[in-house]
Design a protein around this motif. Sequence first.
Motif, PDB file in Angstrom:
ATOM      1  N   LYS A 187       2.455   6.179  16.950  1.00 20.65           N
ATOM      2  CA  LYS A 187       3.821   6.709  16.890  1.00 20.65           C
ATOM      3  C   LYS A 187       4.655   5.924  15.886  1.00 20.65           C
ATOM      4  CE  LYS A 187       7.776   7.848  19.845  1.00 20.65           C
ATOM      5  NZ  LYS A 187       8.317   7.829  21.233  1.00 20.65           N
ATOM      6  N   LYS A 188       4.421   4.622  15.823  1.00 20.49           N
ATOM      7  CA  LYS A 188       5.192   3.767  14.918  1.00 20.49           C
ATOM      8  C   LYS A 188       4.892   4.086  13.463  1.00 20.49           C
ATOM      9  CE  LYS A 188       7.854   0.084  14.236  1.00 20.49           C
ATOM     10  NZ  LYS A 188       9.257   0.024  14.682  1.00 20.49           N
ATOM     11  N   VAL A 189       3.624   4.331  13.134  1.00 21.89           N
ATOM     12  CA  VAL A 189       3.240   4.559  11.734  1.00 21.89           C
ATOM     13  C   VAL A 189       3.214   6.052  11.372  1.00 21.89           C
ATOM     14  CG1 VAL A 189       1.909   2.437  11.656  1.00 21.89           C
ATOM     15  CG2 VAL A 189       0.755   4.571  12.255  1.00 21.89           C
ATOM     16  N   GLY A 190       3.376   6.930  12.364  1.00 20.04           N
ATOM     17  CA  GLY A 190       3.407   8.364  12.088  1.00 20.04           C
ATOM     18  C   GLY A 190       2.052   8.998  11.893  1.00 20.04           C
TER      19      GLY A 190
ATOM     20  N   LEU B 158      -5.342  10.331   8.272  1.00 19.94           N
ATOM     21  CA  LEU B 158      -5.155   8.991   8.816  1.00 19.94           C
ATOM     22  C   LEU B 158      -4.936   9.063  10.313  1.00 19.94           C
ATOM     23  CD1 LEU B 158      -2.827   7.538   6.042  1.00 19.94           C
ATOM     24  CD2 LEU B 158      -5.234   6.994   6.441  1.00 19.94           C
ATOM     25  N   MET B 159      -5.494   8.106  11.020  1.00 15.78           N
ATOM     26  CA  MET B 159      -5.402   8.109  12.482  1.00 15.78           C
ATOM     27  C   MET B 159      -5.505   6.692  13.033  1.00 15.78           C
ATOM     28  SD  MET B 159      -9.253   9.479  13.459  1.00 15.78           S
ATOM     29  CE  MET B 159      -9.307  10.623  12.079  1.00 15.78           C
ATOM     30  N   VAL B 160      -5.045   6.540  14.254  1.00 12.61           N
ATOM     31  CA  VAL B 160      -5.332   5.348  15.050  1.00 12.61           C
ATOM     32  C   VAL B 160      -6.385   5.769  16.051  1.00 12.61           C
ATOM     33  CG1 VAL B 160      -4.440   3.649  16.682  1.00 12.61           C
ATOM     34  CG2 VAL B 160      -3.024   4.383  14.754  1.00 12.61           C
ATOM     35  N   LEU B 161      -7.546   5.136  15.985  1.00 10.52           N
ATOM     36  CA  LEU B 161      -8.695   5.542  16.793  1.00 10.52           C
ATOM     37  C   LEU B 161      -8.979   4.510  17.879  1.00 10.52           C
ATOM     38  CD1 LEU B 161     -11.144   7.522  17.131  1.00 10.52           C
ATOM     39  CD2 LEU B 161     -12.426   5.946  15.646  1.00 10.52           C
TER      40      LEU B 161
ATOM     41  N   ALA C  15       2.149  -4.975  21.835  1.00 11.70           N
ATOM     42  CA  ALA C  15       2.353  -3.979  20.785  1.00 11.70           C
ATOM     43  C   ALA C  15       2.963  -4.610  19.548  1.00 11.70           C
ATOM     44  CB  ALA C  15       3.246  -2.854  21.305  1.00 11.70           C
ATOM     45  N   ALA C  16       3.905  -5.517  19.750  1.00 10.00           N
ATOM     46  CA  ALA C  16       4.525  -6.205  18.616  1.00 10.00           C
ATOM     47  C   ALA C  16       3.495  -7.033  17.862  1.00 10.00           C
ATOM     48  CB  ALA C  16       5.671  -7.084  19.114  1.00 10.00           C
ATOM     49  N   ARG C  17       2.611  -7.687  18.588  1.00  8.63           N
ATOM     50  CA  ARG C  17       1.565  -8.488  17.941  1.00  8.63           C
ATOM     51  C   ARG C  17       0.592  -7.602  17.172  1.00  8.63           C
ATOM     52  NH1 ARG C  17      -1.336 -13.273  21.253  1.00  8.63           N
ATOM     53  NH2 ARG C  17       0.821 -14.036  21.071  1.00  8.63           N
ATOM     54  N   LEU C  18       0.255  -6.443  17.732  1.00  2.10           N
ATOM     55  CA  LEU C  18      -0.644  -5.514  17.047  1.00  2.10           C
ATOM     56  C   LEU C  18       0.001  -4.991  15.762  1.00  2.10           C
ATOM     57  CD1 LEU C  18      -3.191  -3.748  16.882  1.00  2.10           C
ATOM     58  CD2 LEU C  18      -2.066  -2.115  18.415  1.00  2.10           C
ATOM     59  N   ILE C  19       1.280  -4.645  15.819  1.00  2.00           N
ATOM     60  CA  ILE C  19       1.987  -4.140  14.644  1.00  2.00           C
ATOM     61  C   ILE C  19       2.042  -5.205  13.557  1.00  2.00           C
ATOM     62  CG2 ILE C  19       4.257  -3.397  13.797  1.00  2.00           C
ATOM     63  CD1 ILE C  19       4.600  -1.969  16.545  1.00  2.00           C
TER      64      ILE C  19
ATOM     65  N   VAL D 230      -2.292  -4.770   6.000  1.00  2.00           N
ATOM     66  CA  VAL D 230      -3.283  -3.792   5.542  1.00  2.00           C
ATOM     67  C   VAL D 230      -2.625  -2.465   5.206  1.00  2.00           C
ATOM     68  CG1 VAL D 230      -3.904  -2.875   7.825  1.00  2.00           C
ATOM     69  CG2 VAL D 230      -5.554  -2.823   5.976  1.00  2.00           C
ATOM     70  N   LEU D 231      -1.590  -2.072   5.936  1.00  2.00           N
ATOM     71  CA  LEU D 231      -0.898  -0.823   5.630  1.00  2.00           C
ATOM     72  C   LEU D 231      -0.234  -0.899   4.265  1.00  2.00           C
ATOM     73  CD1 LEU D 231       0.712   0.109   9.069  1.00  2.00           C
ATOM     74  CD2 LEU D 231      -1.346   1.029   8.021  1.00  2.00           C
ATOM     75  N   GLN D 232       0.372  -2.021   3.956  1.00  2.00           N
ATOM     76  CA  GLN D 232       1.000  -2.198   2.653  1.00  2.00           C
ATOM     77  C   GLN D 232      -0.041  -2.206   1.544  1.00  2.00           C
ATOM     78  OE1 GLN D 232       3.155  -5.833   3.300  1.00  2.00           O
ATOM     79  NE2 GLN D 232       4.845  -4.815   4.389  1.00  2.00           N
ATOM     80  N   ASN D 233      -1.178  -2.859   1.800  1.00  2.00           N
ATOM     81  CA  ASN D 233      -2.236  -2.945   0.804  1.00  2.00           C
ATOM     82  C   ASN D 233      -2.866  -1.581   0.533  1.00  2.00           C
ATOM     83  OD1 ASN D 233      -4.217  -4.519  -0.865  1.00  2.00           O
ATOM     84  ND2 ASN D 233      -5.638  -3.689   0.662  1.00  2.00           N
ATOM     85  N   GLU D 234      -3.142  -0.820   1.601  1.00  2.00           N
ATOM     86  CA  GLU D 234      -3.739   0.496   1.438  1.00  2.00           C
ATOM     87  C   GLU D 234      -2.768   1.449   0.753  1.00  2.00           C
ATOM     88  OE1 GLU D 234      -6.779   1.214   1.855  1.00  2.00           O
ATOM     89  OE2 GLU D 234      -7.369  -0.659   2.809  1.00  2.00           O
ATOM     90  N   ALA D 235      -1.494   1.310   1.023  1.00  2.00           N
ATOM     91  CA  ALA D 235      -0.505   2.160   0.379  1.00  2.00           C
ATOM     92  C   ALA D 235      -0.506   1.935  -1.130  1.00  2.00           C
ATOM     93  CB  ALA D 235       0.882   1.889   0.958  1.00  2.00           C
ATOM     94  N   ARG D 236      -0.631   0.680  -1.548  1.00  3.95           N
ATOM     95  CA  ARG D 236      -0.675   0.381  -2.986  1.00  3.95           C
ATOM     96  C   ARG D 236      -1.969   0.869  -3.604  1.00  3.95           C
ATOM     97  NH1 ARG D 236       1.522  -4.627  -1.267  1.00  3.95           N
ATOM     98  NH2 ARG D 236      -0.570  -5.549  -1.330  1.00  3.95           N
ATOM     99  N   SER D 237      -3.116   0.700  -2.882  1.00  7.40           N
ATOM    100  CA  SER D 237      -4.424   1.031  -3.436  1.00  7.40           C
ATOM    101  C   SER D 237      -4.644   2.524  -3.565  1.00  7.40           C
ATOM    102  CB  SER D 237      -5.532   0.419  -2.564  1.00  7.40           C
ATOM    103  OG  SER D 237      -5.406  -0.979  -2.513  1.00  7.40           O
ATOM    104  N   PHE D 238      -4.150   3.297  -2.590  1.00  9.97           N
ATOM    105  CA  PHE D 238      -4.461   4.724  -2.565  1.00  9.97           C
ATOM    106  C   PHE D 238      -3.250   5.620  -2.717  1.00  9.97           C
ATOM    107  CE2 PHE D 238      -7.866   2.619  -0.217  1.00  9.97           C
ATOM    108  CZ  PHE D 238      -8.976   3.133  -0.849  1.00  9.97           C
ATOM    109  N   GLY D 239      -2.095   5.015  -2.972  1.00  4.70           N
ATOM    110  CA  GLY D 239      -0.902   5.832  -3.152  1.00  4.70           C
ATOM    111  C   GLY D 239      -0.431   6.474  -1.875  1.00  4.70           C
TER     112      GLY D 239
END
Length: 338
Positions: free
Chosen positions: A176-179, A226-229, A313-317, A323-332
């Motif tokens: 829910k946090k990342v959509g 994209l999913m959280v599995l 949940a805060a620790r998981l986020i 990694v979310l920032q890195n993947e966003a840069r790598s794959f647009g």
Amino acid sequence: MHRKTPRRLAVNASRHYVSLKRAAGLPSRGHPQRRTMTDSPDAESHFLEQLGQRVRTMRALRGMSRKVLAKVSGISERYIAQLESGKGNVSIVLLRRVSDAMGAHLEDLLPSADPTPDWQMFRDLLRKATPAQIAQAKDLLAGGSATAPRRAPFCGIALIGLRGAGKSTLGKILAKKVGWSFVELNKEVEQQNGLSVAEIIALYGQEGFRRMEQAALQQLLARNELMVLATGGGIVSEPLTFDQILSSFYTIWLKAEPEEHMARVRRQGDLRPMADDRSAMAELRNILLSREPLYARATAVVDTAGLSVDAAAARLIDAVRPVLQNEARSFGLRSVAL
């Protein structure tokens, strides 16, 4: 001179034969010594202890109690206890029944030199490979040229760990946090086959369930979204499926203390596969001990021991933010604000 009787001639010949054997350093009676397994009882005992440990570890990887294994294999629980303690000199037929009941390969139970962590995955790939693929692999291993390995598409975040680790609860919060969509792999298996996990295992055994689990994962990856599995706790026992998880997702091991796992499972009213087992806590510890080296192959570990749901949940986020920032840069990908 006394005439030598046949009896005396035989006695003299026997004495002469014994003296020749002594001169050659051979034992005077019986056959020459041969080295056999029976000459080394310690080696036999060590082999049986290793065999018992492998059976115990494999059973724990599958999340099976001794009682469940006895029921599925048709072998008494007492005999399985003897086998796991290294005191049962099991026949190959009974050992095959044990491996079949666990959905394991018979050779994985036999003591041998410790293979590399990826050995089982390589072996299973070879079993499914075409002759052309095998020839290509042989050429590569022999030093032939090969193109650079392709990076698997990034499919999102996968959560692994024992039941009660919080994979469903925390996974929904993270999704829910990342959509992204939140998916529970076991529910996908149930939906695709029209049966519950318990019914699948009862009808098709552990091996059948793992095949369906792998097929469900392939269908999820084919969605290209994209999913959280959230995975089942025993997914690490299937080399090919677990390798697919590791290569396609940023994998996080949700870790907690055994007592917390047990308390959470009890609150959920689910003790599979340890229901009515007086040694449930000992079984859970054994399962965790056996799976820890595989869980540790995850990209990251989030320890939720002693934390509330919000704190966990805060620790998981926090763990997924880089990694979310890195993947966003790598794959647009769309940048996610956390």
